[in-house]
Design a protein around this motif. Structure first.
Motif, mmCIF file in Angstrom:
data_model
loop_
_atom_site.group_PDB
_atom_site.id
_atom_site.type_symbol
_atom_site.label_atom_id
_atom_site.label_comp_id
_atom_site.label_asym_id
_atom_site.label_seq_id
_atom_site.Cartn_x
_atom_site.Cartn_y
_atom_site.Cartn_z
ATOM 1 N N LYS A 1 5.008 -59.645 -60.975
ATOM 2 C CA LYS A 1 4.839 -61.036 -61.410
ATOM 3 C C LYS A 1 3.472 -61.568 -61.019
ATOM 4 C CE LYS A 1 9.738 -62.290 -61.405
ATOM 5 N NZ LYS A 1 10.788 -63.169 -60.835
ATOM 6 N N ASP A 2 3.012 -61.172 -59.813
ATOM 7 C CA ASP A 2 1.684 -61.609 -59.389
ATOM 8 C C ASP A 2 0.605 -61.043 -60.303
ATOM 9 O OD1 ASP A 2 -0.030 -62.900 -57.321
ATOM 10 O OD2 ASP A 2 -0.728 -60.846 -57.044
ATOM 11 N N ARG A 3 0.795 -59.815 -60.704
ATOM 12 C CA ARG A 3 -0.161 -59.215 -61.631
ATOM 13 C C ARG A 3 -0.127 -59.940 -62.987
ATOM 14 N NH1 ARG A 3 -0.279 -52.826 -63.513
ATOM 15 N NH2 ARG A 3 -2.159 -52.979 -64.828
ATOM 16 N N GLU A 4 1.094 -60.252 -63.453
ATOM 17 C CA GLU A 4 1.197 -61.011 -64.708
ATOM 18 C C GLU A 4 0.517 -62.373 -64.583
ATOM 19 O OE1 GLU A 4 5.277 -61.258 -65.687
ATOM 20 O OE2 GLU A 4 5.500 -59.136 -66.206
ATOM 21 N N LEU A 5 0.713 -63.017 -63.396
ATOM 22 C CA LEU A 5 0.075 -64.314 -63.178
ATOM 23 C C LEU A 5 -1.442 -64.190 -63.174
ATOM 24 C CD1 LEU A 5 0.338 -67.317 -62.529
ATOM 25 C CD2 LEU A 5 0.495 -66.704 -60.106
ATOM 26 N N GLN A 6 -1.937 -63.135 -62.515
ATOM 27 C CA GLN A 6 -3.384 -62.917 -62.505
ATOM 28 C C GLN A 6 -3.917 -62.664 -63.910
ATOM 29 O OE1 GLN A 6 -4.090 -59.733 -59.734
ATOM 30 N NE2 GLN A 6 -3.768 -61.024 -57.924
ATOM 31 N N LEU B 1 -6.497 -64.897 -65.826
ATOM 32 C CA LEU B 1 -7.710 -64.296 -66.380
ATOM 33 C C LEU B 1 -7.853 -64.639 -67.853
ATOM 34 C CD1 LEU B 1 -10.135 -62.442 -65.934
ATOM 35 C CD2 LEU B 1 -8.676 -60.485 -66.488
ATOM 36 N N ARG B 2 -6.751 -64.557 -68.605
ATOM 37 C CA ARG B 2 -6.806 -64.936 -70.020
ATOM 38 C C ARG B 2 -7.160 -66.413 -70.170
ATOM 39 N NH1 ARG B 2 -2.065 -61.719 -70.268
ATOM 40 N NH2 ARG B 2 -0.787 -63.624 -70.281
ATOM 41 N N ARG B 3 -6.552 -67.233 -69.315
ATOM 42 C CA ARG B 3 -6.861 -68.670 -69.385
ATOM 43 C C ARG B 3 -8.328 -68.928 -69.064
ATOM 44 N NH1 ARG B 3 -3.891 -73.360 -65.747
ATOM 45 N NH2 ARG B 3 -4.997 -75.157 -66.671
ATOM 46 N N HIS B 4 -8.847 -68.220 -68.038
ATOM 47 C CA HIS B 4 -10.260 -68.380 -67.690
ATOM 48 C C HIS B 4 -11.158 -67.947 -68.844
ATOM 49 C CE1 HIS B 4 -13.814 -68.530 -65.170
ATOM 50 N NE2 HIS B 4 -14.101 -67.299 -65.516
ATOM 51 N N ARG B 5 -10.786 -66.864 -69.493
ATOM 52 C CA ARG B 5 -11.580 -66.421 -70.638
ATOM 53 C C ARG B 5 -11.549 -67.451 -71.759
ATOM 54 N NH1 ARG B 5 -9.536 -60.086 -70.990
ATOM 55 N NH2 ARG B 5 -10.690 -59.334 -69.138
#
Length: 416
Positions: free
Chosen positions: A172-177, A181-185
């Motif tokens: 889940k932490d990886r999915e959140l990251q 990351l997608r949101r930051h992009r």
């Protein structure tokens, strides 16, 4: 085989133990005790319909032990004991206990139970007690081992569950990251697009400003050409005509002198008009001071030449307003036109000029005490029409109040 009066004491606890047994080892122990009770009940004196024996038999018959429940040697000992060969059964059970006790604690516990029963039958209570102690010790050891194994199993299960939860949390932490990351992009792309749009807007604004500047320059060029044609062109044409007339007059005639004076006056007016045009385009460092001085000088020179008294009020107002080139030009030319008309055509002996600023509107009022006129009869292409056109260019109004024998008042007001 002699009767055993106390043979029943094994069966009732065995039945209760088996009914409450929670683990496999305890159930096996209850089975052994039940077998011992049944073996005891095989004597001739035993009543198989005894209320204590009957539940034991029922319990044993209901149990289907697997291959590991009873060792083959123990089965032989059981058969020998059933045949009444107690000594041989005891030897077989002792060999099992001596040879396999270290290898299988369950078999050793079963063998010790059989030996305790055999010694009880033969009357050796001490040995029976010792074997019962061994049986109890093995039972406690197996129970402890069971609980230890069960605890380790539970701990292992809990550890595995904890690791599974940890792995799940890591996932889940990886999915959140990845989501962050997608949101930051996405935010970066949006920011870049916004910056590009802003830059494009700035470029468009700069180009539009440059275009407006070029339009203003073109309009100024056209206005300068029109002013030169209207103001200077007419004066030069007048000078040219007067010069031709003067050249046709004889030497020192009075008519010739009068013509030369008109030529001189027109030349002076032409110079003033050229000076006004240059000042309108480039007024200098102190615009308001230059405006008030030019208005004072023009009013004084114009009225003095006609022997007319004049007054100018409110020039300090010009220091509180900022006029662009077009406003400055039209304001000054309307003032000049009103003063010139009063001096030339009204026959007045006094001209008053008042400059005012009220409700964010700049105004100038020119009043004379002359003969007046009817504004409706003014020519459409004359000085009054040009003054009205300049008032419209300023976005203001030009009001003319006049009548026969009551003088003229010209009022210009426009927003700044």
């Amino acid at each position: 085989m002699t009767a055993i009066p106390k043979r029943y004491y094994l069966l009732h606890p065995a039945i209760s133990l088996h009914s409450r047994a929670a683990c496999r080892i305890t159930r096996r122990l209850s089975v052994v005790i039940c077998l011992l009770g049944i073996l005891c009940s095989t004597s001739a004196q035993t009543n198989t319909t005894d209320p204590v024996i009957t539940p034991g038999l029922t319990t044993v018959r209901g149990i289907k032990p697997g291959p590991a429940t009873v060792d083959p040697a123990l089965r032989r000992a059981d058969s020998l004991l059933s045949a009444g060969r107690v000594v041989e059964a005891g030897e077989e059970a002792r060999q099992v206990l001596a040879g396999r006790a270290g290898a299988n604690a369950v078999i050793a516990m079963q063998a010790s139970g059989i030996l305790a029963t055999i010694n009880k039958i033969t009357g050796n209570s001490k040995a029976a007690f010792e074997y019962l102690q061994v049986n109890k010790t093995l039972n406690d050891s197996l129970t402890k081992k069971y609980f230890k194994d069960e605890t380790e199993r539970l701990q292992t299960g809990l550890s595995l569950q904890a690791k599974d939860r940890e792995i799940e949390l890591l996932g889940k932490d990886r999915e959140l990251q990845q989501y962050q990351l997608r949101r930051h992009r996405i935010l970066t792309i949006v920011a870049v697009i916004a910056v590009l749009l802003v830059l494009a807007g700035i470029v468009l604004l700069v180009n539009r400003s440059r275009l407006r500047q070029r339009v203003r320059e073109l309009r100024l060029r056209n206005q300068i050409a029109a002013d030169l044609h209207d103001e200077v062109g007419s004066s030069l044409s007048s000078i040219h005509l007067l010069s031709q007339v003067a050249s046709s007059q004889p030497g020192q005639s009075s008519g010739r002198q009068e013509i030369f004076s008109k030529v001189s006056r027109n030349a002076r007016e032409t110079m003033e008009k050229m000076s006004d045009i240059v000042w309108m385009i480039k007024p200098g460092e102190n615009e308001s001071l230059g405006m008030s001085r030019r208005m004072e000088r023009f009013l004084e020179e114009t009225c003095t030449a006609g022997e007319i008294s004049s007054q100018l009020h409110g020039t300090e107002v010009l220091g509180r307003v900022k006029l662009d080139m077009e406003q400055r030009k039209n304001f000054y030319l309307v003032f000049k036109g009103a003063v010139s008309n009063a001096v030339r055509f009204s026959g007045t002996d006094q001209v008053n000029v008042i400059i005012s600023f009220q409700d964010k509107q700049l105004g100038v009022t020119v009043t004379d005490t002359g003969k007046g006129f009817d504004p409706a009869t003014a020519p459409v292409d004359g000085a009054i029409a040009r003054m009205q056109q300049r008032a419209r260019e300023l976005g203001g109004t030009l009001t003319i109040d006049s009548g026969e024998g009551r003088g003229t008042t010209v009022i210009l007001r426009f927003p700044v």
